[in-house]
Design a protein around this motif. Structure first.
Motif, PDB file in Angstrom:
ATOM      1  N   THR A 228       0.831  -1.215   0.000  1.00 30.59           N
ATOM      2  CA  THR A 228       0.000   0.000   0.000  1.00 30.59           C
ATOM      3  C   THR A 228       0.857   1.253   0.000  1.00 30.59           C
ATOM      4  N   LEU A 229       1.901   1.259   0.831  1.00 32.81           N
ATOM      5  CA  LEU A 229       2.767   2.443   0.908  1.00 32.81           C
ATOM      6  C   LEU A 229       3.433   2.716  -0.430  1.00 32.81           C
ATOM      7  N   TRP A 230       4.024   1.684  -1.045  1.00 28.93           N
ATOM      8  CA  TRP A 230       4.710   1.876  -2.321  1.00 28.93           C
ATOM      9  C   TRP A 230       3.733   2.228  -3.443  1.00 28.93           C
ATOM     10  N   LEU A 231       2.522   1.719  -3.330  1.00 30.03           N
ATOM     11  CA  LEU A 231       1.519   2.054  -4.331  1.00 30.03           C
ATOM     12  C   LEU A 231       1.157   3.534  -4.262  1.00 30.03           C
ATOM     13  N   VAL A 232       0.983   4.042  -3.054  1.00 28.65           N
ATOM     14  CA  VAL A 232       0.680   5.471  -2.878  1.00 28.65           C
ATOM     15  C   VAL A 232       1.835   6.321  -3.403  1.00 28.65           C
ATOM     16  N   LEU A 233       3.053   5.921  -3.036  1.00 29.01           N
ATOM     17  CA  LEU A 233       4.221   6.684  -3.508  1.00 29.01           C
ATOM     18  C   LEU A 233       4.343   6.639  -5.025  1.00 29.01           C
ATOM     19  N   ALA A 234       4.006   5.492  -5.609  1.00 32.00           N
ATOM     20  CA  ALA A 234       4.082   5.368  -7.069  1.00 32.00           C
ATOM     21  C   ALA A 234       3.090   6.304  -7.748  1.00 32.00           C
ATOM     22  N   TRP A 235       1.856   6.374  -7.229  1.00 34.98           N
ATOM     23  CA  TRP A 235       0.870   7.276  -7.818  1.00 34.98           C
ATOM     24  C   TRP A 235       1.228   8.737  -7.592  1.00 34.98           C
ATOM     25  N   VAL A 236       1.862   9.038  -6.480  1.00 35.92           N
ATOM     26  CA  VAL A 236       2.344  10.408  -6.251  1.00 35.92           C
ATOM     27  C   VAL A 236       3.386  10.767  -7.309  1.00 35.92           C
ATOM     28  N   PHE A 237       4.272   9.818  -7.595  1.00 39.44           N
ATOM     29  CA  PHE A 237       5.283  10.052  -8.632  1.00 39.44           C
ATOM     30  C   PHE A 237       4.631  10.296  -9.989  1.00 39.44           C
ATOM     31  N   VAL A 238       3.631   9.475 -10.332  1.00 38.47           N
ATOM     32  CA  VAL A 238       2.920   9.649 -11.605  1.00 38.47           C
ATOM     33  C   VAL A 238       2.275  11.033 -11.661  1.00 38.47           C
TER      34      VAL A 238
END
Length: 469
Positions: A228-238
């Motif tokens: 979940t944490l990495w998914l949130v960070l990934a979408w923030v990057f996008v």
């Protein structure tokens, strides 16, 4: 772009040569679908690798459409088309000789990039070589039907080649076809037009980064590869990449997307509808082929035969639009979206079983896809501001290819444990949204007569891509 016409009236061999380019781009987007399980068995890999084999082609195909128009202006359409066709031929050889999945994905990236430069140049050559508006419109119609045949019949042809020979033969087929196109256009030359036209290298790089990051996050989500944490960070990057792309492009001296397009709500709605259409149409064809080859455990040829109703209906829809009048566009869009909605609903009700209900669903979805393929493009260019029609075409067609990228990354990775329910539930919503976007109550500005659409001499980036690849 100002081109020096090769002949006063466009020669038939030249029309064939540029139609070949359109055929190849569309064919390699759909023919490989039925062969992917065979590829994975031979080279090794997972469902994630399967999706990257497909998106490895569609991402660069989407990313470089703006740049291709700029290079066409600077160096001439014939020259860029030759370069791109040679690159497509070379990358096809690389795909055919690939000894591992990563190598095949890399070659597909090169192939998609070459296709992105081939496609707009084909229409630019037609516009430059045929000065008569009526004959030019007919030539574009032939070009569009050829592309429609490629995308619709790709699974059947690809399945037959894979079954009788090997999946590698799909790529070997490109060699004589590319050689024939290069032979015909070898003596044709073009005069560069706007040599001062530029595109921001930073904007182009950010667009490429955005597309890859979106595909990576969506594919990773589909397979539960991120916490979940990495998914949130990934979408923030996008989101940060997307914001940087918009800010950078709007501040550029020659932006990819002019301010007039950001302010034109009718065009923006049609652009969004185009992206969703491509998601629904290509996504449906992909799901049908994966269902046939994976879930039904059919060979490549059998899989191609199972989706033949969808393919033939797609071609019939394309031919119907070709024979229709420009003034019927909105009615065709309404009929196409409703037909697609009903087809997706029938596919859900079939429970993923090979039945009459599923065949009806395939036929309705295929026919709707053929109806909407060029009609949405034509309507978008009809409402686009005439002074920036080139950029409008680039934006619209990029959005369509983006829809294909998202389709591969999302519904292309959903399993068939619950039949076709999750995949076509999304498609049902997609067709409903298209209808809402196109017929949203608001003023639609018309910038040119309907009857003359497609008859103007536009540069390559302005040419409307009428196929559904």
């Amino acid at each position: 772009m100002s081109e020096a016409p090769a002949v006063r009236r466009m020669a038939v061999p030249l029309l064939i040569a540029v139609s070949i380019g359109n055929f190849l781009v569309a064919f390699d987007a759909s023919a490989i679908n039925v062969a992917v399980p065979q590829i994975i068995n031979e080279l090794g890999g997972t469902t994630t690798d399967l999706q990257w084999i497909l998106d490895g082609y569609t991402i660069p195909l989407c990313a470089f459409l703006f740049l291709s128009g700029v290079l066409g202006d600077r160096y001439g359409a014939f020259r860029v088309y030759r370069w791109a066709t040679v690159a497509f031929l070379a990358s096809s050889i690389g795909c055919a000789l690939a000894w591992s999945t990563p190598v095949l994905v890399g070659m597909r990236l090169m192939q998609g990039a070459a296709a992105s430069f081939m496609l707009p140049m084909t229409l630019a050559i037609i516009a430059a070589s045929e000065p008569d508006p009526n004959r030019r419109a007919r030539a574009v119609g032939v070009w569009g039907v050829v592309g429609g045949c490629a995308i619709a019949l790709g699974p059947l042809i690809g399945g037959a080649l894979s079954e009788v020979l090997t999946w590698r033969s799909i790529f070997w087929l490109n060699l004589p076809v590319c050689a024939a196109a290069l032979l015909v256009i070898r003596k044709h030359q073009s005069t560069p037009g706007n040599v001062s036209r530029k595109i921001s290298a930073l904007s182009q790089g950010l667009l490429l980064c955005f597309l890859f990051s979106v595909a990576w996050v969506l594919i990773s989500m589909a397979h539960g590869q991120l916490s979940t944490l990495w998914l949130v960070l990934a979408w923030v990057f996008v989101a940060l990449v997307a914001a940087a792309l918009v800010i950078t492009d709007r501040r550029a001296q020659t932006p990819m997307i002019p301010e007039q397009l950001w302010q034109d709500r009718s065009f923006l709605r049609l652009t969004s509808a185009g992206a969703i259409y491509q998601f629904c149409s290509y996504g449906s064809l992909l799901v049908f082929t994966l269902w046939a080859s994976s879930y039904q455990q059919s060979g490549p040829l059998s899989a191609g035969m199972l989706v033949l109703p969808c393919s033939l209906a797609w071609l019939c829809g394309n031919l119907t639009v070709w024979a229709s009048r420009p003034g019927w566009r909105l009615r065709i869009i309404a009929a196409g979206t409703v037909t697609g909605f009903l087809g997706a609903l029938a596919s859900v009700l079939s429970s993923g079983e090979s039945s009459i209900v599923l065949m009806v669903g395939m036929i309705l979805v295929g026919f709707a896809s053929g109806l909407l393929a060029s009609t949405l493009s034509a309507q978008a260019m009809h409402v686009a501001p005439g002074e920036v029609s080139g950029a409008a075409s680039g934006m619209f067609n990029t959005s369509r290819q983006f829809g294909m990228v998202v389709a591969v990354a999302t519904i292309g990775g959903i399993g068939f444990e619950t039949g076709l329910l999750p995949q076509f539930s999304i498609v049902i919503v997609g067709f409903a949204v298209i209808l809402a976007l196109v017929f949203y109550p608001g003023k639609t500005r018309r910038t040119r007569p309907l009857e003359n659409h497609g008859a103007t001499n536009r540069p390559p980036a302005e040419a409307t891509i009428r196929t559904s690849h």
